[in-house]
Design a protein around this motif. Structure first.
Motif, mmCIF file in Angstrom:
data_model
loop_
_atom_site.group_PDB
_atom_site.id
_atom_site.type_symbol
_atom_site.label_atom_id
_atom_site.label_comp_id
_atom_site.label_asym_id
_atom_site.label_seq_id
_atom_site.Cartn_x
_atom_site.Cartn_y
_atom_site.Cartn_z
ATOM 1 N N GLU A 91 0.857 -1.187 0.000
ATOM 2 C CA GLU A 91 0.000 0.000 0.000
ATOM 3 C C GLU A 91 0.896 1.240 0.000
ATOM 4 O OE1 GLU A 91 -2.558 2.207 3.356
ATOM 5 O OE2 GLU A 91 -3.354 0.232 2.840
ATOM 6 N N LEU A 92 0.838 1.984 -1.097
ATOM 7 C CA LEU A 92 1.619 3.207 -1.241
ATOM 8 C C LEU A 92 0.642 4.361 -1.415
ATOM 9 C CD1 LEU A 92 4.327 1.881 -3.726
ATOM 10 C CD2 LEU A 92 4.596 2.242 -1.264
ATOM 11 N N ARG A 93 0.545 5.195 -0.388
ATOM 12 C CA ARG A 93 -0.430 6.283 -0.397
ATOM 13 C C ARG A 93 0.304 7.619 -0.335
ATOM 14 N NH1 ARG A 93 -3.684 8.408 4.608
ATOM 15 N NH2 ARG A 93 -5.063 9.938 3.625
ATOM 16 N N ALA A 105 0.429 12.142 -11.595
ATOM 17 C CA ALA A 105 0.452 10.831 -10.943
ATOM 18 C C ALA A 105 -0.658 9.932 -11.494
ATOM 19 C CB ALA A 105 0.294 10.995 -9.432
ATOM 20 N N ARG A 106 -1.836 10.504 -11.700
ATOM 21 C CA ARG A 106 -2.940 9.710 -12.242
ATOM 22 C C ARG A 106 -2.603 9.176 -13.628
ATOM 23 N NH1 ARG A 106 -6.672 9.621 -15.720
ATOM 24 N NH2 ARG A 106 -6.017 11.614 -16.601
ATOM 25 N N GLN A 107 -1.964 10.010 -14.438
ATOM 26 C CA GLN A 107 -1.583 9.573 -15.778
ATOM 27 C C GLN A 107 -0.505 8.489 -15.726
ATOM 28 O OE1 GLN A 107 -0.458 13.215 -17.708
ATOM 29 N NE2 GLN A 107 -2.565 13.908 -17.988
ATOM 30 N N ASP A 112 -6.867 3.300 -11.038
ATOM 31 C CA ASP A 112 -7.209 2.140 -10.199
ATOM 32 C C ASP A 112 -6.008 1.235 -9.969
ATOM 33 O OD1 ASP A 112 -10.086 2.709 -10.015
ATOM 34 O OD2 ASP A 112 -10.115 2.249 -12.159
ATOM 35 N N HIS A 113 -4.874 1.816 -9.680
ATOM 36 C CA HIS A 113 -3.686 1.011 -9.428
ATOM 37 C C HIS A 113 -3.893 0.190 -8.147
ATOM 38 C CE1 HIS A 113 0.507 -0.084 -8.666
ATOM 39 N NE2 HIS A 113 0.749 0.248 -9.919
ATOM 40 N N PRO A 114 -3.510 -1.080 -8.152
ATOM 41 C CA PRO A 114 -3.777 -1.923 -6.975
ATOM 42 C C PRO A 114 -2.963 -1.568 -5.742
ATOM 43 C CG PRO A 114 -2.461 -3.107 -8.605
ATOM 44 C CD PRO A 114 -2.909 -1.837 -9.257
ATOM 45 N N VAL A 115 -1.873 -0.823 -5.914
ATOM 46 C CA VAL A 115 -1.000 -0.512 -4.780
ATOM 47 C C VAL A 115 -0.917 0.987 -4.515
ATOM 48 C CG1 VAL A 115 1.370 -0.669 -3.899
ATOM 49 C CG2 VAL A 115 0.369 -2.601 -5.146
ATOM 50 N N VAL A 116 -0.864 1.795 -5.562
ATOM 51 C CA VAL A 116 -0.604 3.237 -5.441
ATOM 52 C C VAL A 116 -1.896 4.045 -5.432
ATOM 53 C CG1 VAL A 116 0.474 5.246 -6.533
ATOM 54 C CG2 VAL A 116 1.655 3.035 -6.542
ATOM 55 N N ARG A 117 -1.971 4.973 -4.488
ATOM 56 C CA ARG A 117 -3.074 5.938 -4.452
ATOM 57 C C ARG A 117 -2.510 7.292 -4.031
ATOM 58 N NH1 ARG A 117 -5.657 4.140 -0.544
ATOM 59 N NH2 ARG A 117 -5.980 5.776 0.998
ATOM 60 N N ILE A 118 -2.642 8.291 -4.899
ATOM 61 C CA ILE A 118 -2.170 9.641 -4.582
ATOM 62 C C ILE A 118 -3.360 10.575 -4.577
ATOM 63 C CG2 ILE A 118 -0.730 11.562 -5.345
ATOM 64 C CD1 ILE A 118 1.303 9.576 -6.313
ATOM 65 N N GLU A 119 -3.574 11.237 -3.438
ATOM 66 C CA GLU A 119 -4.761 12.045 -3.200
ATOM 67 C C GLU A 119 -4.408 13.527 -3.177
ATOM 68 O OE1 GLU A 119 -5.928 10.780 0.644
ATOM 69 O OE2 GLU A 119 -5.963 8.641 0.119
ATOM 70 N N LEU A 120 -5.336 14.329 -3.623
ATOM 71 C CA LEU A 120 -5.206 15.777 -3.501
ATOM 72 C C LEU A 120 -5.568 16.167 -2.073
ATOM 73 C CD1 LEU A 120 -4.740 18.505 -4.983
ATOM 74 C CD2 LEU A 120 -7.210 18.547 -5.397
ATOM 75 N N GLY A 121 -4.653 16.839 -1.385
ATOM 76 C CA GLY A 121 -4.949 17.223 -0.009
ATOM 77 C C GLY A 121 -3.784 17.953 0.628
ATOM 78 N N ASP A 122 -4.038 18.492 1.801
ATOM 79 C CA ASP A 122 -3.044 19.218 2.601
ATOM 80 C C ASP A 122 -2.510 18.258 3.657
ATOM 81 O OD1 ASP A 122 -1.696 20.800 4.477
ATOM 82 O OD2 ASP A 122 -3.031 22.511 4.188
ATOM 83 N N MET A 123 -1.209 18.008 3.637
ATOM 84 C CA MET A 123 -0.644 17.023 4.563
ATOM 85 C C MET A 123 -0.820 17.433 6.021
ATOM 86 S SD MET A 123 3.461 17.609 4.077
ATOM 87 C CE MET A 123 4.260 19.192 4.387
#
Length: 239
Positions: A91-93, A105-107, A112-123
């Motif tokens: 799980e790579l978030r 990153a989406r491109q 729907d990558h099974p491991v990677v999910r990159i979200e728009l947000g403020d850390m």
């Protein structure tokens, strides 16, 4: 360090960014090929075998592509002797503030990558979940000191015993090298299409003091290489 292996790994890890256009591809190649912290992550096993990794300020996901490429090469039997075991992330978030980076990153990884999910947000505001390792590479100095400390506290609370926090900071006590480092940082940020930021940098001793007070065991290493910079890697493990 195996230079031939690094070259092959850079080729493999950066190739997925071709889908995002020339800037995404060449930025990944430059970052992964010449920034030695990525090489140390693998050769020294800095993520401690974590399967769940959270990257705050993840950009377009270059670190994740690097880890996935390393896993795939190791599975094919290509791994340098003497290196730490290859990563085995499931799980790579990532959390990234800039919409353009999230789109790149989406491109690169698909929606729907099974491991990677990159979200728009403020850390500084997003929920951190339950990672085994947290990374912030060259992003903490974009938020003010109070929010830095609050975020470090939340990272410590999110990590399990033995969990890893890996970050890189500019050492504000490093004199002229620090000012050179800051100038380059602003140029790179502008080149990526962002406004010139106000930076909130602190001396290395102050970073170490804050992290140790939170319950981390802290080691540090200069990450400037041959460049006249003040980059310092902080490798922190929950006691």
């Amino acid at each position: 360090m195996s230079h031939a292996f690094i070259r092959d790994l850079v080729d493999h890890a950066s190739s997925r960014f071709r889908a995002g256009g020339p800037f995404a591809y060449h930025y990944a190649r430059g970052k992964l090929g010449h920034d030695t912290i990525f090489h140390h992550v693998l050769s020294h096993g800095l993520l401690g075998g974590a399967t769940r990794v959270l990257d705050l300020g993840s950009g377009q996901g270059s670190l994740f592509s690097w880890l996935l490429a390393a896993q795939q090469m190791a599975e094919r039997g290509h791994w340098p002797a003497g290196w730490a075991p290859a990563p085995r992330a499931t799980e790579l978030r990532g959390i990234e503030l800039m919409p353009a980076d999230v789109e790149r990153a989406r491109q690169a990884f698909g929606a729907d990558h099974p491991v990677v999910r990159i979200e728009l947000g403020d850390m500084t505001e997003s929920a951190l979940g339950q990672p085994e390792a947290v990374t912030i590479l060259d992003a903490l100095h974009y938020v003010d000191v109070d929010r830095q400390r609050a975020l470090l506290r939340r990272i410590r609370e999110a990590l399990p015993r033995g969990g890893v926090f890996l970050t890189r900071i500019g050492d504000a006590s490093a004199g002229w090298r620090f000012h050179v480092c800051n100038g380059v940082d602003k140029v790179v940020t502008f080149a990526r299409g962002h406004r010139l930021p106000r930076l909130h940098c602190r001396p290395l001793a102050e970073w170490r003091s804050d992290l140790e007070a939170l319950g981390f065991e802290v080691s540090h290493r200069d990450m400037s290489g041959r460049k006249p910079f003040a980059n310092v890697m902080l490798h922190c493990r929950v006691r």
